[in-house]
Design an enzyme around this catalytic site. Sequence first.
Site, PDB file in Angstrom:
ATOM      1  N   LYS A  73       0.854  -1.184   0.000  1.00 51.67           N
ATOM      2  CA  LYS A  73       0.000   0.000   0.000  1.00 51.67           C
ATOM      3  C   LYS A  73       0.893   1.238   0.000  1.00 51.67           C
ATOM      4  O   LYS A  73       1.914   1.268   0.698  1.00 51.67           O
ATOM      5  CB  LYS A  73      -0.880  -0.034   1.256  1.00 51.67           C
ATOM      6  CG  LYS A  73      -1.922   1.066   1.366  1.00 51.67           C
ATOM      7  CD  LYS A  73      -2.749   0.851   2.628  1.00 51.67           C
ATOM      8  CE  LYS A  73      -3.876   1.830   2.768  1.00 51.67           C
ATOM      9  NZ  LYS A  73      -4.708   1.549   3.966  1.00 51.67           N
ATOM     10  N   SER A 151      -9.436   1.535   3.161  1.00 50.75           N
ATOM     11  CA  SER A 151      -8.666   2.365   2.248  1.00 50.75           C
ATOM     12  C   SER A 151      -7.647   1.568   1.429  1.00 50.75           C
ATOM     13  O   SER A 151      -7.104   2.070   0.448  1.00 50.75           O
ATOM     14  CB  SER A 151      -7.921   3.457   3.038  1.00 50.75           C
ATOM     15  OG  SER A 151      -6.995   2.891   3.945  1.00 50.75           O
ATOM     16  N   SER A 175      -9.666  -0.857   7.193  1.00 58.07           N
ATOM     17  CA  SER A 175      -9.096  -0.691   5.864  1.00 58.07           C
ATOM     18  C   SER A 175      -8.410  -1.911   5.272  1.00 58.07           C
ATOM     19  O   SER A 175      -8.022  -1.894   4.102  1.00 58.07           O
ATOM     20  CB  SER A 175      -8.118   0.492   5.859  1.00 58.07           C
ATOM     21  OG  SER A 175      -8.827   1.705   5.997  1.00 58.07           O
TER      22      SER A 175
END
Length: 449
Positions: A73, A151, A175
């Site tokens: 990420k 996210s 997330s």
Amino acid sequence: MSVAGLSVLLQSGALDPVDLAKASLEKIAGYKDQSIFTELLDEQALSEARLSSQRLRSGRSLGLLDGIPVAWKDLFDTKGSVTTAGSAVLADAAPASADAAVVTALAGAGMVSIGRTNLSEFAFSGLGINPHYGTAHNPASRDVPRIPGGSSAGSGVAVAAGLVPVAIGTDTGGSIRIPAAFNGIVGYKATRGRYSMQSVFPLAKSLDSLGPLCRTVQDAVWIDAAMRGRTAPDIRRTDLSGLKLVIPETVVFDDAEPGVVAAFEAAVLRLEQAGARVKRRAFPIFAEIFEITARHGALVTAEAFALHKARLEGPEAARMDHRVVARTRLGEKTTTADYIAIADARQRLIAAFTESLDSGELVIHPTLPHVAPPIAPLLADDDLFFKINGRTLRNTSIGNFLDGCGVSIPCGTGDAGMPVGFLLSGLRNADDNLLSVALSAEAIIRGDA
């Protein structure tokens, strides 16, 4: 393929790490959705793969993960890359001078860093929509483009689409578990502090945690060990006979889609038939969390505002997603007295929650109350965006507030044939027991056993 499946091929010599890395990079480059990654680490990946190949051919394997591709990420520093946090305002920042601690840990296990994945801007949404780098489409959808969940949006889609076997995400309010559930894969949110947060861009430090998105619980166990610097996993399967599970009757089923409830209940029945003992009871603590938020503000919003205050007061705010700006500015309303009240209440509720569970008992409920919704209506209507974002984050954020751990496992499908997640949650630092149970229960939850 799973991490474990690829490992067998790599360790036996049936597959070369260089060929695997090339295949992954080529598949990403040729994939129809180019909003999943913010950067590919082509040269680094091939260099790391060549070193892995040399080790494996000479009998010097670093372990089960040697040669396995991994994506990060875009919150984790990787040396030489700009950590954008999904925001245009950081695109011109200086490249990282060193890897984040967990990046170093997985490199030490021989893993090959393939690229950096897209996310909600500054990791501040559960939907995964990003106006700067594009919104990755959920690969499970067969009708209209649907959200990936956030996210850790790109991380979830990269694994679900078969581009990489594992991606590492962060979880502040769900997330990791949200994109795992929406995309039909496994997502493990560790207890906060289980892994180093060094050189990981934060959102709310009192809530931020890390973990892998992957295809199986076994994969998560292997990655967990490497992220903690272990040379091999030490988690063992548990006996499901007599396993104690509790289903909350408070909050988590509110406004839940019938298809989600049906898939979850079918998995519960399979667990009971396998010997698990399941109880249902009210958890007033869950309702109180949201009452505290309504009275004093959200902890995540207060800490996000403190982090981005200077940015919001300057010209950079105009270059940010207006929905992220609006939500972050809500934190300005949280006074020092409010923040202290939230922190005090949090410690009280964590203690009360611990007391409410029997020894070894785990909490189970649908990861999310709905399947992944279409993207277009959320882009057209900010009120709908915030409503769905709040509902999406609701169930998972309970675990963050209570500082626990959780694993989302696919348990079937709901509306439009979209995946449904089954969330197993444990108390703070009960990760080993959680993973042990998840290892044993996964096939039953999925309906494979």
